[in-house]
Design a protein around this motif. Structure first.
Motif, PDB file in Angstrom:
ATOM      1  N   ALA A   1      -7.709   7.641  -6.814  1.00 45.06           N
ATOM      2  CA  ALA A   1      -8.937   7.788  -6.022  1.00 45.06           C
ATOM      3  C   ALA A   1      -8.668   8.473  -4.679  1.00 45.06           C
ATOM      4  O   ALA A   1      -9.480   9.273  -4.205  1.00 45.06           O
ATOM      5  CB  ALA A   1      -9.585   6.420  -5.788  1.00 45.06           C
TER       6      ALA A   1
ATOM      7  N   ASP B   1       2.685   4.093  -8.184  1.00 44.37           N
ATOM      8  CA  ASP B   1       2.127   2.748  -8.341  1.00 44.37           C
ATOM      9  C   ASP B   1       3.074   1.968  -9.245  1.00 44.37           C
ATOM     10  O   ASP B   1       3.859   2.565  -9.979  1.00 44.37           O
ATOM     11  CB  ASP B   1       0.718   2.815  -8.968  1.00 44.37           C
ATOM     12  CG  ASP B   1      -0.139   1.609  -8.606  1.00 44.37           C
ATOM     13  OD1 ASP B   1      -1.061   1.747  -7.779  1.00 44.37           O
ATOM     14  OD2 ASP B   1       0.116   0.505  -9.137  1.00 44.37           O
ATOM     15  N   ASN B   2       2.973   0.643  -9.190  1.00 42.98           N
ATOM     16  CA  ASN B   2       3.801  -0.150 -10.112  1.00 42.98           C
ATOM     17  C   ASN B   2       3.005  -0.611 -11.335  1.00 42.98           C
ATOM     18  O   ASN B   2       3.512  -1.390 -12.137  1.00 42.98           O
ATOM     19  CB  ASN B   2       4.435  -1.357  -9.399  1.00 42.98           C
ATOM     20  CG  ASN B   2       3.406  -2.383  -8.955  1.00 42.98           C
ATOM     21  OD1 ASN B   2       2.215  -2.092  -8.948  1.00 42.98           O
ATOM     22  ND2 ASN B   2       3.862  -3.562  -8.564  1.00 42.98           N
TER      23      ASN B   2
ATOM     24  N   SER C   1      -1.360  -5.127 -12.267  1.00 39.90           N
ATOM     25  CA  SER C   1      -1.294  -5.563 -10.875  1.00 39.90           C
ATOM     26  C   SER C   1      -2.421  -6.514 -10.516  1.00 39.90           C
ATOM     27  O   SER C   1      -2.419  -7.105  -9.462  1.00 39.90           O
ATOM     28  CB  SER C   1      -1.404  -4.336  -9.977  1.00 39.90           C
ATOM     29  OG  SER C   1      -2.680  -3.744 -10.143  1.00 39.90           O
TER      30      SER C   1
ATOM     31  N   GLY D   1       0.702   3.429  -3.901  1.00 38.60           N
ATOM     32  CA  GLY D   1      -0.254   2.489  -4.513  1.00 38.60           C
ATOM     33  C   GLY D   1      -1.510   3.203  -4.947  1.00 38.60           C
ATOM     34  O   GLY D   1      -2.624   2.783  -4.675  1.00 38.60           O
ATOM     35  N   SER D   2      -1.326   4.290  -5.682  1.00 42.88           N
ATOM     36  CA  SER D   2      -2.447   5.221  -5.928  1.00 42.88           C
ATOM     37  C   SER D   2      -3.419   4.762  -6.997  1.00 42.88           C
ATOM     38  O   SER D   2      -4.502   5.337  -7.111  1.00 42.88           O
ATOM     39  CB  SER D   2      -1.914   6.602  -6.285  1.00 42.88           C
ATOM     40  OG  SER D   2      -0.850   6.486  -7.159  1.00 42.88           O
ATOM     41  N   GLY D   3      -3.077   3.735  -7.804  1.00 44.14           N
ATOM     42  CA  GLY D   3      -3.996   3.335  -8.863  1.00 44.14           C
ATOM     43  C   GLY D   3      -4.338   4.538  -9.733  1.00 44.14           C
ATOM     44  O   GLY D   3      -3.449   5.272 -10.171  1.00 44.14           O
TER      45      GLY D   3
ATOM     46  N   GLY E   1       2.734  -9.522  -3.258  1.00 43.40           N
ATOM     47  CA  GLY E   1       3.773  -8.777  -3.975  1.00 43.40           C
ATOM     48  C   GLY E   1       4.302  -7.564  -3.239  1.00 43.40           C
ATOM     49  O   GLY E   1       4.951  -6.705  -3.820  1.00 43.40           O
ATOM     50  N   LEU E   2       4.031  -7.522  -1.936  1.00 43.97           N
ATOM     51  CA  LEU E   2       4.526  -6.375  -1.173  1.00 43.97           C
ATOM     52  C   LEU E   2       5.320  -6.892   0.035  1.00 43.97           C
ATOM     53  O   LEU E   2       4.923  -6.723   1.184  1.00 43.97           O
ATOM     54  CB  LEU E   2       3.341  -5.499  -0.745  1.00 43.97           C
ATOM     55  CG  LEU E   2       3.561  -3.985  -0.616  1.00 43.97           C
ATOM     56  CD1 LEU E   2       4.358  -3.403  -1.780  1.00 43.97           C
ATOM     57  CD2 LEU E   2       2.229  -3.275  -0.492  1.00 43.97           C
TER      58      LEU E   2
ATOM     59  N   THR F   1      -4.488   4.260   0.196  1.00 43.44           N
ATOM     60  CA  THR F   1      -5.855   3.728   0.311  1.00 43.44           C
ATOM     61  C   THR F   1      -5.843   2.277  -0.137  1.00 43.44           C
ATOM     62  O   THR F   1      -5.328   1.968  -1.226  1.00 43.44           O
ATOM     63  CB  THR F   1      -6.829   4.532  -0.587  1.00 43.44           C
ATOM     64  OG1 THR F   1      -6.884   5.884  -0.126  1.00 43.44           O
ATOM     65  CG2 THR F   1      -8.235   3.931  -0.530  1.00 43.44           C
ATOM     66  N   ALA F   2      -6.404   1.414   0.704  1.00 47.55           N
ATOM     67  CA  ALA F   2      -6.554  -0.005   0.352  1.00 47.55           C
ATOM     68  C   ALA F   2      -5.227  -0.633  -0.062  1.00 47.55           C
ATOM     69  O   ALA F   2      -5.155  -1.355  -1.051  1.00 47.55           O
ATOM     70  CB  ALA F   2      -7.594  -0.164  -0.771  1.00 47.55           C
ATOM     71  N   LEU F   3      -4.189  -0.345   0.679  1.00 48.99           N
ATOM     72  CA  LEU F   3      -2.861  -0.852   0.328  1.00 48.99           C
ATOM     73  C   LEU F   3      -2.272  -1.762   1.403  1.00 48.99           C
ATOM     74  O   LEU F   3      -1.698  -2.812   1.087  1.00 48.99           O
ATOM     75  CB  LEU F   3      -1.899   0.323   0.085  1.00 48.99           C
ATOM     76  CG  LEU F   3      -0.481  -0.094  -0.290  1.00 48.99           C
ATOM     77  CD1 LEU F   3      -0.439  -0.636  -1.726  1.00 48.99           C
ATOM     78  CD2 LEU F   3       0.514   1.058  -0.156  1.00 48.99           C
TER      79      LEU F   3
ATOM     80  N   PHE G   1      -5.430  -5.249 -10.219  1.00 53.35           N
ATOM     81  CA  PHE G   1      -6.462  -4.298  -9.808  1.00 53.35           C
ATOM     82  C   PHE G   1      -6.841  -3.483 -11.041  1.00 53.35           C
ATOM     83  O   PHE G   1      -6.184  -2.510 -11.392  1.00 53.35           O
ATOM     84  CB  PHE G   1      -5.944  -3.376  -8.700  1.00 53.35           C
ATOM     85  CG  PHE G   1      -5.574  -4.119  -7.443  1.00 53.35           C
ATOM     86  CD1 PHE G   1      -6.555  -4.518  -6.547  1.00 53.35           C
ATOM     87  CD2 PHE G   1      -4.253  -4.435  -7.174  1.00 53.35           C
ATOM     88  CE1 PHE G   1      -6.223  -5.224  -5.392  1.00 53.35           C
ATOM     89  CE2 PHE G   1      -3.907  -5.137  -6.025  1.00 53.35           C
ATOM     90  CZ  PHE G   1      -4.895  -5.530  -5.137  1.00 53.35           C
TER      91      PHE G   1
ATOM     92  N   ALA H   1       6.611   3.108  -9.517  1.00 54.76           N
ATOM     93  CA  ALA H   1       7.503   2.757  -8.411  1.00 54.76           C
ATOM     94  C   ALA H   1       7.106   1.391  -7.880  1.00 54.76           C
ATOM     95  O   ALA H   1       5.925   1.131  -7.655  1.00 54.76           O
ATOM     96  CB  ALA H   1       7.381   3.798  -7.296  1.00 54.76           C
ATOM     97  N   ASP H   2       8.083   0.526  -7.667  1.00 52.61           N
ATOM     98  CA  ASP H   2       7.810  -0.755  -7.023  1.00 52.61           C
ATOM     99  C   ASP H   2       8.053  -0.586  -5.524  1.00 52.61           C
ATOM    100  O   ASP H   2       9.199  -0.521  -5.069  1.00 52.61           O
ATOM    101  CB  ASP H   2       8.716  -1.847  -7.594  1.00 52.61           C
ATOM    102  CG  ASP H   2       8.449  -3.188  -6.910  1.00 52.61           C
ATOM    103  OD1 ASP H   2       7.466  -3.287  -6.139  1.00 52.61           O
ATOM    104  OD2 ASP H   2       9.236  -4.128  -7.139  1.00 52.61           O
ATOM    105  N   LEU H   3       6.958  -0.532  -4.788  1.00 55.53           N
ATOM    106  CA  LEU H   3       7.058  -0.293  -3.351  1.00 55.53           C
ATOM    107  C   LEU H   3       7.704  -1.466  -2.621  1.00 55.53           C
ATOM    108  O   LEU H   3       8.211  -1.298  -1.514  1.00 55.53           O
ATOM    109  CB  LEU H   3       5.669  -0.030  -2.767  1.00 55.53           C
ATOM    110  CG  LEU H   3       4.962   1.216  -3.306  1.00 55.53           C
ATOM    111  CD1 LEU H   3       3.509   1.249  -2.839  1.00 55.53           C
ATOM    112  CD2 LEU H   3       5.687   2.482  -2.860  1.00 55.53           C
TER     113      LEU H   3
END
Ligand SMILES: C[S@@+](CC[C@H](N)C(=O)[O-])C[C@H]1O[C@@H](n2cnc3c(N)ncnc32)[C@H](O)[C@@H]1O
Length: 257
Positions: A49, A68-69, A2, A44-46, A167-168, A107-109, A4, A88-90
């Motif tokens: 965290a 997360d994707n 991604s 989008g949990s990465g 991308g969202l 978080t941070a999404l 990130f 998952a692709d949000l």
């Protein structure tokens, strides 16, 4: 991938943990405790965290679905009996939670998300009557100490960059995301609480994160202010920045009863 990286997520996790609005997290935890073994879906949990930050304030029998994707970072979230991960692709589906879900977190999404995507998510939450805890949404405030003449121009260029397509769902709401999210939920009958969760970084404690930020911002701004201007600003900032403030806002929203 991604963009990130796990290293970047680890670097920001410490600053995020310090900045999170604990009052809102506690409220989410109190509401969650009305349910037995509640399932929380993190978007989008990465590497997880958010789960690590929220878990101490949530009921001990909380179960987690991390989505997360990016398979590389999601793989680092590990697995435990109470933790499931799902690729998952949000963008395609903003609501990857099952019917038993009791709380949605992120978080941070949301600053990555387009206004239309935020409205779709609000529709999905309202349809399932689910509360939302959204932390560390970038809100456009940037501050540097000591101030330099180029800061305002660079800050405004960076905020324009933040409105690019991430991308969202198309061009991102960027610094306007939290206001849009709050409004979208209020118009659907939600009670919305907001709290400041800015990073307040200090050179003697946060130098690695500050260096990454300044370097990333300068790179992101090159196309908008020119390579030389951006790199001059970067060099000056790396030579002398005592403190950096990066504005974030946390949100907790409860559906109408
Ligand atoms: C800034 S990172 C935050 C990660 C994590 N919540 C944390 O606090 O460390 C944003 C995350 O959103 C994920 N993401 C971005 N677009 C996505 C999409 N379309 N579908 C699923 N996840 C996405 C990225 O892969 C990344 O892990």
């Amino acid at each position: 991938m991604s963009g990130f990286t796990a290293d970047w997520l680890a670097l920001r996790e410490v600053a995020d943990a310090r900045a999170r609005a604990t009052g809102l997290i506690d409220r989410a935890g109190t509401a969650l405790a009305r349910h037995a073994a509640p399932l929380v879906c993190d978007l989008g949990s990465g590497t997880g965290a958010g789960m690590r930050a929220f878990a101490p304030s949530f009921p001990p029998d909380t179960r987690w679905l991390l989505t997360d994707n990016d398979p590389d970072t999601l793989a680092l979230a590990g697995c435990a009996p109470a933790v499931q991960t799902a690729l998952a692709d949000l963008a395609a589906n903003p609501a990857p939670w099952p019917a038993e879900c009791r709380l949605v977190t992120a978080t941070a999404l949301f600053d990555l998300a387009a206004p239309g995507w935020i409205a779709r998510l609000a529709d999905c939450l309202a349809a399932d009557r689910l509360p939302l805890l959204a932390c560390l949404t970038y809100d456009g405030r940037l501050g540097c100490v000591p101030a330099r003449p180029g800061d305002a121009a660079l800050c405004s260029a960076f905020n324009r960059h933040q409105r690019g397509d991430k991308g969202l769902g198309g061009p991102a709401a960027g610094p306007g995301a939290v206001a849009l999210l709050a409004e979208a939920l209020r118009t659907r009958g939600y009670r919305v609480a907001l709290a400041d969760s800015a990073w307040r970084l200090m050179q003697d404690r946060d130098s690695a994160l500050m260096t990454e930020l300044v370097t990333g911002w300068a790179g992101a701004m090159e196309g908008l202010v020119g390579v030389q201007t951006a790199q001059d600003w970067r060099a000056a900032r790396l030579a002398d920045t005592q403190r950096l403030t990066v504005g974030h806002t946390d949100l907790y929203a409860e559906p109408p009863s």
